[in-house]
Design a protein around this motif. Structure first.
Motif, short mmCIF file in Angstrom:
data_model
loop_
_atom_site.label_atom_id
_atom_site.label_comp_id
_atom_site.label_asym_id
_atom_site.label_seq_id
_atom_site.Cartn_x
_atom_site.Cartn_y
_atom_site.Cartn_z
N LEU A 85 0.86 -1.18 0.00
CA LEU A 85 0.00 0.00 0.00
C LEU A 85 0.90 1.23 0.00
O LEU A 85 1.80 1.33 0.84
CB LEU A 85 -0.92 0.02 1.23
CG LEU A 85 -1.73 1.30 1.44
CD1 LEU A 85 -2.76 1.48 0.33
CD2 LEU A 85 -2.42 1.29 2.79
N ILE A 86 0.68 2.14 -0.93
CA ILE A 86 1.49 3.35 -1.01
C ILE A 86 0.62 4.57 -0.74
O ILE A 86 -0.42 4.76 -1.37
CB ILE A 86 2.15 3.49 -2.40
CG1 ILE A 86 3.13 2.32 -2.63
CG2 ILE A 86 2.88 4.82 -2.52
CD1 ILE A 86 3.79 2.34 -3.99
N ILE A 87 1.06 5.37 0.21
CA ILE A 87 0.45 6.67 0.51
C ILE A 87 1.51 7.71 0.23
O ILE A 87 2.61 7.66 0.80
CB ILE A 87 -0.02 6.74 1.97
CG1 ILE A 87 -1.10 5.66 2.22
CG2 ILE A 87 -0.58 8.12 2.30
CD1 ILE A 87 -1.54 5.56 3.67
N GLU A 88 1.23 8.66 -0.66
CA GLU A 88 2.29 9.55 -1.12
C GLU A 88 1.75 10.94 -1.46
O GLU A 88 0.57 11.11 -1.78
CB GLU A 88 2.99 8.96 -2.35
CG GLU A 88 2.06 8.71 -3.52
CD GLU A 88 2.75 8.01 -4.69
OE1 GLU A 88 3.99 7.98 -4.70
OE2 GLU A 88 2.04 7.52 -5.58
N ASN A 89 2.66 11.92 -1.36
CA ASN A 89 2.40 13.30 -1.79
C ASN A 89 1.17 13.91 -1.12
O ASN A 89 0.39 14.60 -1.76
CB ASN A 89 2.26 13.36 -3.32
CG ASN A 89 3.52 12.96 -4.04
OD1 ASN A 89 4.62 13.13 -3.52
ND2 ASN A 89 3.39 12.40 -5.23
N CYS A 90 1.01 13.65 0.15
CA CYS A 90 -0.10 14.23 0.90
C CYS A 90 0.42 15.39 1.76
O CYS A 90 1.56 15.38 2.23
CB CYS A 90 -0.77 13.18 1.79
SG CYS A 90 -1.57 11.86 0.86
N ASP A 91 -0.42 16.38 1.99
CA ASP A 91 -0.08 17.53 2.83
C ASP A 91 -1.03 17.59 4.02
O ASP A 91 -2.25 17.55 3.84
CB ASP A 91 -0.20 18.83 2.04
CG ASP A 91 0.82 18.93 0.91
OD1 ASP A 91 2.01 18.74 1.18
OD2 ASP A 91 0.41 19.20 -0.23
N VAL A 92 -0.45 17.70 5.21
CA VAL A 92 -1.24 17.92 6.41
C VAL A 92 -1.01 19.38 6.83
O VAL A 92 0.08 19.73 7.29
CB VAL A 92 -0.84 16.96 7.54
CG1 VAL A 92 -1.71 17.18 8.77
CG2 VAL A 92 -0.94 15.52 7.07
N ILE A 93 -2.00 20.22 6.63
CA ILE A 93 -1.80 21.65 6.88
C ILE A 93 -2.24 22.06 8.28
O ILE A 93 -1.95 23.16 8.72
CB ILE A 93 -2.53 22.50 5.81
CG1 ILE A 93 -4.03 22.23 5.81
CG2 ILE A 93 -1.94 22.22 4.43
CD1 ILE A 93 -4.80 23.12 4.84
N TYR A 94 -2.93 21.16 8.98
CA TYR A 94 -3.35 21.44 10.36
C TYR A 94 -3.69 20.12 11.01
O TYR A 94 -4.31 19.26 10.39
CB TYR A 94 -4.58 22.36 10.35
CG TYR A 94 -4.99 22.89 11.71
CD1 TYR A 94 -4.39 24.02 12.25
CD2 TYR A 94 -5.99 22.25 12.45
CE1 TYR A 94 -4.78 24.51 13.48
CE2 TYR A 94 -6.38 22.75 13.68
CZ TYR A 94 -5.77 23.88 14.20
OH TYR A 94 -6.16 24.36 15.42
N ALA A 95 -3.23 19.95 12.26
CA ALA A 95 -3.54 18.72 12.99
C ALA A 95 -3.55 19.04 14.48
O ALA A 95 -2.55 19.46 15.03
CB ALA A 95 -2.54 17.63 12.68
N ARG A 96 -4.68 18.79 15.10
CA ARG A 96 -4.80 19.10 16.52
C ARG A 96 -5.69 18.06 17.19
O ARG A 96 -6.69 17.63 16.61
CB ARG A 96 -5.42 20.50 16.72
CG ARG A 96 -5.59 20.90 18.19
CD ARG A 96 -5.99 22.37 18.27
NE ARG A 96 -7.33 22.60 17.76
CZ ARG A 96 -8.41 22.76 18.53
NH1 ARG A 96 -8.31 22.69 19.84
NH2 ARG A 96 -9.59 23.00 17.99
N ALA A 97 -5.32 17.65 18.37
CA ALA A 97 -6.17 16.81 19.20
C ALA A 97 -6.27 17.49 20.56
O ALA A 97 -5.25 17.84 21.14
CB ALA A 97 -5.61 15.41 19.33
N GLY A 98 -7.45 17.64 21.08
CA GLY A 98 -7.58 18.50 22.25
C GLY A 98 -8.40 17.94 23.39
O GLY A 98 -8.95 18.71 24.16
#
Length: 247
Positions: free
Chosen positions: A219-232
């Motif tokens: 399985l290939i996951i590629e060229n993804c952008d995470v521009i915001y990530a928060r767990a609160g």
């Protein structure tokens, strides 16, 4: 927030002069079956309610100047999930649908509140549409590993804020490309035939990639952008891109 998307021109859009195309006017009840191949939601506002029936070998077109309130499902009919296409640059919105925990009467099956749920999904696709305010999981195209009959999700946008409003669970047979996923809860499950070119915005409650669904194959996951990530909440403060909580 204001979100602006640039997507490619959609080719092979249905023509209203095609006798296999059925046009649905705003305020008109959309037929779930009939002598048509493509259901075309005309510009304006439509309301299809919970779990509008999808059928095999049918197309459902939502152009950019149409908004459709409701959810879509093939009602667990595994032999009725192939060759379905939901497409266009319009919006499928759950703003008029309650979260199943707060619906009255409470549904016996919460998954009917999934934005789009197709079981037996082979050669099916979701292309271009915006899923707004998902009341429960957004996209679930369910099938075992059948790479010769893949399902695809391309150029879809998901903008949600509610708990359980997960993004995409590709299961084993789905390829995800060039999507935007903003969720309050989990964004994607690492499964399917690949995930590439996806932009993620994860607001509060979940993770960008849930790894407990990883298949025992390539399985290939590629060229993804995470521009915001928060767990609160509670012990999960901070951002969580990768999560194996099921393990």
């Amino acid at each position: 927030s204001l979100t602006v998307f640039a997507n490619p021109l959609m080719r092979a859009r249905p023509s209203l002069t095609d006798p296999t195309v059925h046009a649905v006017k705003p305020g008109e009840k959309a037929p779930s079956d009939g002598p048509w191949k493509t259901l075309y939601f005309l510009p304006g506002v439509h309301d299809i309610g919970v779990a509008f029936p999808l059928h095999a070998s049918r197309n459902y077109y939502i152009p950019g100047d149409a908004i459709v309130y409701g959810t879509m499902s093939n009602h667990e009919q595994w032999d009725d999930g192939h060759d379905i296409r939901v497409f266009g640059y319009g919006t499928l919105s759950m703003a008029r649908i309650a979260h199943p925990d707060h619906a009255s009467p409470r549904p016996t099956r919460s998954n009917l509140h999934n934005s789009i749920r197709i079981v037996g999904a082979r050669n099916s696709s979701v292309e271009g549409i915006t899923i707004a305010d998902p009341a429960y999981h957004s996209l679930m195209l369910i099938e075992t590993h059948l790479p010769e009959q893949p399902t695809t999700i391309r150029w879809a946008k998901i903008i949600g804020w509610r708990v359980n409003g997960d993004g995409i669970n590709p299961f084993e047979n789905c390829l995800i490309e060039n999507c935007f996923i903003r969720t309050q809860d989990d964004s994607t499950y690492a499964n399917g035939l690949g995930i590439r070119g996806v932009t993620y915005w994860n607001d509060f409650n979940g993770s960008t990639f849930v790894l407990t669904a990883l298949p025992n194959r390539k399985l290939i996951i590629e060229n993804c952008d995470v521009i915001y990530a928060r767990a609160g909440w509670d012990e999960w403060s901070g951002g969580r891109l990768f999560n194996m909580r099921g393990e």
